[in-house]
Design a protein around this motif. Structure first.
Motif, mmCIF file in Angstrom:
data_model
loop_
_atom_site.group_PDB
_atom_site.id
_atom_site.type_symbol
_atom_site.label_atom_id
_atom_site.label_comp_id
_atom_site.label_asym_id
_atom_site.label_seq_id
_atom_site.Cartn_x
_atom_site.Cartn_y
_atom_site.Cartn_z
ATOM 1 N N GLU A 76 0.839 -1.192 0.000
ATOM 2 C CA GLU A 76 0.000 0.000 0.000
ATOM 3 C C GLU A 76 0.873 1.242 0.000
ATOM 4 O O GLU A 76 1.844 1.342 0.749
ATOM 5 C CB GLU A 76 -0.913 0.003 1.229
ATOM 6 C CG GLU A 76 -1.912 1.141 1.249
ATOM 7 C CD GLU A 76 -2.963 0.971 2.339
ATOM 8 O OE1 GLU A 76 -3.464 1.998 2.835
ATOM 9 O OE2 GLU A 76 -3.276 -0.189 2.690
ATOM 10 N N GLY A 77 0.543 2.183 -0.863
ATOM 11 C CA GLY A 77 1.303 3.420 -0.931
ATOM 12 C C GLY A 77 0.692 4.361 -1.943
ATOM 13 O O GLY A 77 -0.121 3.969 -2.786
ATOM 14 N N LEU A 78 1.079 5.625 -1.861
ATOM 15 C CA LEU A 78 0.569 6.637 -2.779
ATOM 16 C C LEU A 78 1.054 6.360 -4.193
ATOM 17 O O LEU A 78 2.042 5.629 -4.394
ATOM 18 C CB LEU A 78 1.021 8.021 -2.313
ATOM 19 C CG LEU A 78 0.449 8.477 -0.962
ATOM 20 C CD1 LEU A 78 1.180 9.719 -0.475
ATOM 21 C CD2 LEU A 78 -1.040 8.737 -1.074
ATOM 22 N N PRO A 79 0.394 6.915 -5.194
ATOM 23 C CA PRO A 79 0.821 6.688 -6.579
ATOM 24 C C PRO A 79 2.250 7.170 -6.811
ATOM 25 O O PRO A 79 2.700 8.155 -6.221
ATOM 26 C CB PRO A 79 -0.181 7.515 -7.399
ATOM 27 C CG PRO A 79 -1.373 7.678 -6.517
ATOM 28 C CD PRO A 79 -0.840 7.728 -5.116
ATOM 29 N N ILE A 135 -5.538 6.539 -0.826
ATOM 30 C CA ILE A 135 -6.408 7.686 -1.071
ATOM 31 C C ILE A 135 -7.371 7.354 -2.192
ATOM 32 O O ILE A 135 -7.315 6.281 -2.775
ATOM 33 C CB ILE A 135 -5.592 8.960 -1.424
ATOM 34 C CG1 ILE A 135 -4.764 8.722 -2.680
ATOM 35 C CG2 ILE A 135 -4.703 9.367 -0.259
ATOM 36 C CD1 ILE A 135 -4.026 9.962 -3.170
ATOM 37 N N GLU A 136 -8.288 8.256 -2.492
ATOM 38 C CA GLU A 136 -9.286 8.048 -3.549
ATOM 39 C C GLU A 136 -10.068 6.763 -3.291
ATOM 40 O O GLU A 136 -10.103 5.850 -4.120
ATOM 41 C CB GLU A 136 -8.625 7.995 -4.928
ATOM 42 C CG GLU A 136 -7.910 9.293 -5.314
ATOM 43 C CD GLU A 136 -7.225 9.191 -6.665
ATOM 44 O OE1 GLU A 136 -7.315 8.119 -7.296
ATOM 45 O OE2 GLU A 136 -6.605 10.170 -7.079
ATOM 46 N N ASN A 155 -4.256 1.760 -3.172
ATOM 47 C CA ASN A 155 -3.980 3.177 -2.963
ATOM 48 C C ASN A 155 -4.711 3.636 -1.699
ATOM 49 O O ASN A 155 -5.906 3.426 -1.574
ATOM 50 C CB ASN A 155 -4.486 3.950 -4.192
ATOM 51 C CG ASN A 155 -4.043 5.388 -4.203
ATOM 52 O OD1 ASN A 155 -3.762 5.971 -3.158
ATOM 53 N ND2 ASN A 155 -4.000 5.984 -5.381
ATOM 54 N N THR A 188 6.483 4.612 1.798
ATOM 55 C CA THR A 188 6.468 6.050 2.055
ATOM 56 C C THR A 188 7.356 6.771 1.045
ATOM 57 O O THR A 188 8.066 6.142 0.253
ATOM 58 C CB THR A 188 6.965 6.346 3.478
ATOM 59 O OG1 THR A 188 8.292 5.793 3.637
ATOM 60 C CG2 THR A 188 6.046 5.703 4.511
ATOM 61 N N TYR A 189 7.313 8.097 1.087
ATOM 62 C CA TYR A 189 8.121 8.896 0.172
ATOM 63 C C TYR A 189 9.619 8.684 0.442
ATOM 64 O O TYR A 189 10.035 8.569 1.605
ATOM 65 C CB TYR A 189 7.801 10.381 0.330
ATOM 66 C CG TYR A 189 6.453 10.790 -0.209
ATOM 67 C CD1 TYR A 189 6.135 10.606 -1.546
ATOM 68 C CD2 TYR A 189 5.500 11.382 0.624
ATOM 69 C CE1 TYR A 189 4.901 10.982 -2.041
ATOM 70 C CE2 TYR A 189 4.264 11.773 0.137
ATOM 71 C CZ TYR A 189 3.968 11.572 -1.203
ATOM 72 O OH TYR A 189 2.742 11.947 -1.687
ATOM 73 N N ASN A 207 3.786 -1.064 3.839
ATOM 74 C CA ASN A 207 3.493 0.347 3.577
ATOM 75 C C ASN A 207 4.705 1.011 2.935
ATOM 76 O O ASN A 207 5.830 0.844 3.421
ATOM 77 C CB ASN A 207 3.126 1.089 4.874
ATOM 78 C CG ASN A 207 1.695 0.840 5.299
ATOM 79 O OD1 ASN A 207 0.849 0.462 4.485
ATOM 80 N ND2 ASN A 207 1.410 1.039 6.570
#
Length: 345
Positions: free
Chosen positions: A58-61, A168-169, A166, A191-192, A189
């Motif tokens: 799981e992580g941001l695009p 979010i969304e 994702n 992260t940046y 997870n």
């Protein structure tokens, strides 16, 4: 009735002697050249591969989730399949289906395998498909087989699902049910990356763009041969034989049991945990702990191996109370408190 549907390089041939540790280290180094700033993701992918488990990432695009498993597939002797999960997907689009063939000599139904029949399967944005499609993965992930029209089809010996989602969304998504979440060996997870690593990412991608624009006929740079599947199977045999002391076994079981009787470990855990982890958590701690120790070059498991992976093993197996969610307490914070409360062996 059962049949074997083996993806091209399913390692059906006899294994040849190999230096498994050297080859797995080479695989890790090659992945590190293609993925900058996500060392933990590389390590978790290798742990999932060697522990014969499935990963939920799981992580941001844009954080290299897809790139990571493609880098693994590119450097390993395997068949790779990518399934883009969407709301209109059907279970047969994942597992395959019986197709009716008619010829002069007669007619018959033949099973046409779906994209799940590969060595490495990327289930991209798995929570964008409805529950009946998500459920199509359950049998393959747990029993390593798929049953269609009463016939069981075995998965290849090397098989791993890496699902992404994702955070979010969330509109138009279908949260994974607890039964399927529990089938993932680890929930990772992403992260940046830090600024220094992001600079290296820019340079890496720029270099790839330059290489892609090379004139036709230009000799490509020599690429090493992919790592043989025999190295993975040999590594698994070594991991299976790693020493785990009685004290370490009790420590892993105690960590999981603390989530089931949180009232015995303080008021905070009692307020935060509604449902504790299943026995699959104990089994996952054992498998991942042994794999982590093997990757570190040890022939025994120590507490640091367990603590290194306990968050990935436990965060998706805990049911938090409404009070914890209202206070913004994350599953990671709960796991950290469990680790703090349970005594070391």
């Amino acid at each position: 009735m059962a049949s074997d549907v083996s993806a091209g390089t399913a390692a059906g041939t006899a294994a040849q002697p190999c230096d498994a540790r050297a080859q797995i280290d080479a695989l890790r180094a090659r992945m590190g050249e293609a993925i900058i700033g996500q060392r933990d993701v590389i390590e978790r992918l290798l742990i999932g591969l060697l522990a014969n488990g499935n990963l939920l990432v799981e992580g941001l695009p844009g954080l290299a989730k897809t790139r990571a498993i493609k880098a693994l597939a590119r450097n390993l002797e395997c068949d790779f399949s990518r399934i883009q999960f969407t709301p209109d997907l059907l279970p047969s689009d994942v597992t395959g289906t019986e197709v009716y063939y008619q010829a002069e000599g007669g007619s018959e139904f033949r099973f046409e395998p779906g994209p799940i029949f590969a060595n490495l399967v990327l289930a991209d944005e798995i929570n964008r498909a409805p529950a009946k499609v998500q459920a199509a993965l359950l049998e393959a992930m747990e029993e390593r087989q798929v049953t269609v029209a009463g016939t069981t089809h075995k998965m290849p010996p090397l098989f791993m699902v890496m699902a992404t989602q994702n955070p979010i969304e969330q509109e138009g998504t279908y949260p994974l049910p607890e039964a399927q979440m529990d089938r993932f060996l680890m929930h990772v997870n992403i992260t940046y990356p830090p600024v220094e690593d992001e600079v290296e990412v820019i340079r890496l991608v720029r270099g790839e763009e330059i290489a892609a624009q090379a004139p036709a006929g230009t000799a490509p740079a020599d690429t090493p041969a992919p790592i043989a599947q025999t190295a993975v199977f040999e590594a698994r045999r070594g991991i299976a034989g790693l020493h785990v002391s009685d004290q370490m076994e009790r420590y892993m079981a105690a960590l999981v049991n603390a989530t089931r009787v949180p009232e015995a470990f303080g008021d905070d855990l009692k307020r935060w945990i509604e449902v504790g982890a299943s026995p699959r958590a104990s089994l996952a701690l054992d498998r991942c702990g042994r794999t982590h120790a093997w990757l570190a070059g040890r022939d025994y498991v120590d507490p640091e191996d367990v603590r290194a992976i306990v968050g990935d093993v436990m965060r998706h197996r805990l049911g938090l109370t409404y009070e914890a969610q209202g206070e913004g307490i994350s599953a990671d914070a709960v796991v950290a408190e469990v680790v703090r409360q349970v005594a070391l062996p």
